[in-house]
Write an enzyme that holds these catalytic residues in place. Structure first.
Site, PDB file in Angstrom:
ATOM      1  N   ASN A  35       8.033  21.839 -40.431  1.00 31.71           N
ATOM      2  CA  ASN A  35       8.847  21.254 -41.491  1.00 31.71           C
ATOM      3  C   ASN A  35      10.136  20.583 -41.011  1.00 31.71           C
ATOM      4  O   ASN A  35      11.128  20.539 -41.732  1.00 31.71           O
ATOM      5  CB  ASN A  35       9.099  22.287 -42.598  1.00 31.71           C
ATOM      6  N   TYR A  66      14.172  34.200 -34.824  1.00 26.97           N
ATOM      7  CA  TYR A  66      13.427  34.383 -36.076  1.00 26.97           C
ATOM      8  C   TYR A  66      13.031  35.844 -36.313  1.00 26.97           C
ATOM      9  O   TYR A  66      12.083  36.108 -37.057  1.00 26.97           O
ATOM     10  CB  TYR A  66      12.184  33.494 -36.079  1.00 26.97           C
ATOM     11  N   GLU A  90      23.780  31.961 -35.676  1.00 26.71           N
ATOM     12  CA  GLU A  90      22.833  31.004 -35.097  1.00 26.71           C
ATOM     13  C   GLU A  90      23.551  29.981 -34.206  1.00 26.71           C
ATOM     14  O   GLU A  90      23.033  29.590 -33.165  1.00 26.71           O
ATOM     15  CB  GLU A  90      22.073  30.298 -36.225  1.00 26.71           C
ATOM     16  N   LYS A 116      13.450  20.264 -35.269  1.00 25.89           N
ATOM     17  CA  LYS A 116      12.389  21.061 -34.652  1.00 25.89           C
ATOM     18  C   LYS A 116      11.480  20.193 -33.765  1.00 25.89           C
ATOM     19  O   LYS A 116      11.563  18.959 -33.803  1.00 25.89           O
ATOM     20  CB  LYS A 116      11.611  21.768 -35.766  1.00 25.89           C
ATOM     21  N   ARG A 167      13.062  16.980 -45.398  1.00 26.14           N
ATOM     22  CA  ARG A 167      11.704  17.525 -45.291  1.00 26.14           C
ATOM     23  C   ARG A 167      10.696  16.684 -46.074  1.00 26.14           C
ATOM     24  O   ARG A 167       9.555  16.507 -45.636  1.00 26.14           O
ATOM     25  CB  ARG A 167      11.690  18.989 -45.739  1.00 26.14           C
ATOM     26  N   HIS A 219      15.668  22.887 -39.379  1.00 22.42           N
ATOM     27  CA  HIS A 219      16.177  24.200 -39.782  1.00 22.42           C
ATOM     28  C   HIS A 219      17.553  24.019 -40.394  1.00 22.42           C
ATOM     29  O   HIS A 219      18.314  23.161 -39.954  1.00 22.42           O
ATOM     30  CB  HIS A 219      16.303  25.114 -38.552  1.00 22.42           C
ATOM     31  N   THR A 237      11.409  24.548 -48.232  1.00 19.58           N
ATOM     32  CA  THR A 237      10.674  24.908 -47.004  1.00 19.58           C
ATOM     33  C   THR A 237       9.348  24.163 -46.917  1.00 19.58           C
ATOM     34  O   THR A 237       8.983  23.645 -45.862  1.00 19.58           O
ATOM     35  CB  THR A 237      10.422  26.434 -46.989  1.00 19.58           C
TER      36      THR A 237
HETATM   37  P1  IDP Z   1      13.566  27.969 -44.294  1.00 17.64           P
HETATM   38  O1  IDP Z   1      13.430  27.334 -42.925  1.00 17.64           O
HETATM   39  O2  IDP Z   1      13.429  26.949 -45.405  1.00 17.64           O
HETATM   40  O3  IDP Z   1      14.808  28.813 -44.427  1.00 17.64           O
HETATM   41  P2  IDP Z   1      12.086  30.461 -44.042  1.00 17.64           P
HETATM   42  O4  IDP Z   1      11.399  31.155 -45.166  1.00 17.64           O
HETATM   43  O5  IDP Z   1      13.354  31.060 -43.518  1.00 17.64           O
HETATM   44  O6  IDP Z   1      12.305  28.935 -44.476  1.00 17.64           O
HETATM   45  O7  IDP Z   1      11.025  30.356 -42.862  1.00 17.64           O
HETATM   46  C1  IDP Z   1      11.426  29.990 -41.552  1.00 17.64           C
HETATM   47  C2  IDP Z   1      10.431  28.999 -41.006  1.00 17.64           C
HETATM   48  O8  IDP Z   1       9.160  29.628 -40.859  1.00 17.64           O
HETATM   49  C3  IDP Z   1      10.153  27.791 -41.892  1.00 17.64           C
HETATM   50  O9  IDP Z   1      11.141  26.790 -41.793  1.00 17.64           O
HETATM   51  C4  IDP Z   1       8.801  27.338 -41.387  1.00 17.64           C
HETATM   52  O10 IDP Z   1       8.900  26.616 -40.154  1.00 17.64           O
HETATM   53  C5  IDP Z   1       8.122  28.683 -41.113  1.00 17.64           C
HETATM   54  N1  IDP Z   1       7.341  29.132 -42.268  1.00 17.64           N
HETATM   55  C6  IDP Z   1       7.823  29.628 -43.439  1.00 17.64           C
HETATM   56  N2  IDP Z   1       6.822  29.939 -44.290  1.00 17.64           N
HETATM   57  C7  IDP Z   1       5.676  29.637 -43.633  1.00 17.64           C
HETATM   58  C8  IDP Z   1       4.283  29.739 -43.985  1.00 17.64           C
HETATM   59  O11 IDP Z   1       3.909  30.178 -45.074  1.00 17.64           O
HETATM   60  N3  IDP Z   1       3.390  29.318 -43.027  1.00 17.64           N
HETATM   61  C9  IDP Z   1       3.762  28.840 -41.798  1.00 17.64           C
HETATM   62  N4  IDP Z   1       5.051  28.733 -41.429  1.00 17.64           N
HETATM   63  C10 IDP Z   1       5.997  29.122 -42.334  1.00 17.64           C
HETATM   64 MG    MG Z   2      15.373  30.558 -43.452  1.00 18.78          MG
END
Ligand code: IDP
Ligand code: MG
Length: 139
Positions: free
Chosen positions: A114, A51, A128, A11, A104, A117, A93
């Site tokens: 984070n 997304y 994707e 990212k 991470r 992806h 995450t």
């Molecule tokens: P993942 O990337 O571990 O699969 P997801 O729940 O699919 O996590 O969320 C996608 C992305 O959205 C995360 O990687 C992160 O960049 C962002 N994200 C997820 N939860 C939060 C949050 O609570 N606050 C801000 N950004 C978030």
């Molecule tokens: Mg995800």
């Protein structure tokens, strides 16, 4: 037997901080073969589509802003059990919850920023990967 594939993005924060080399080294040292890779920048429309599943979430605007603010490294990776093993390699995450040694834990600043992806299913890995690469760009 077919070898599994997953899709990843390093990212914008990873690119900004100069972590591309270190993260790719960790990925290849963990047994993933790079099938496709490029430096690219998503438009707002790209990120909103990529997304879309999160578009009702309170952090959606922030997520789109973050993911479009600079270039990313997009890649398709191949390995047995690729999706699950890559999720294990990147960690939770929220980096505060990520296991020691995960990407991470090492490189992410927060739950929002984070670092990487990783696809969450074989089906999404294919969707994707095709979002970012044409057939001619996959090896
Ligand atoms: P993942 O990337 O571990 O699969 P997801 O729940 O699919 O996590 O969320 C996608 C992305 O959205 C995360 O990687 C992160 O960049 C962002 N994200 C997820 N939860 C939060 C949050 O609570 N606050 C801000 N950004 C978030
Ligand atoms: Mg995800």
């Amino acid at each position: 037997m077919r070898t599994d594939r997953t899709f990843t993005m390093l990212k914008p924060d990873s690119v900004e901080k100069g972590h591309i080399g270190a993260i790719l080294e960790k990925i290849t040292a963990s047994g993933f073969r790079i099938v496709a890779m490029k430096l690219t920048q998503m438009t707002k429309a790209d990120a909103e589509e990529f997304y879309a599943i999160h578009n009702e979430r309170p952090f959606f605007g922030e997520l789109v802003e973050y993911m479009t603010r600079g270039p990313i490294v997009a890649a398709i990776l191949e390995k047995e059990n690729a999706v699950e093993d890559f999720r294990t390699l990147i960690g939770a995450t929220n980096p505060a919850d990520a296991a020691e040694g995960t990407i991470r834990k090492l490189y992410a600043a927060s739950i929002g920023e984070n670092a990487v992806h990783g696809s969450d299913s074989d089906e999404n890995a294919a969707i994707e990967g095709a979002f970012h690469f044409s057939g001619r760009e996959m090896f």
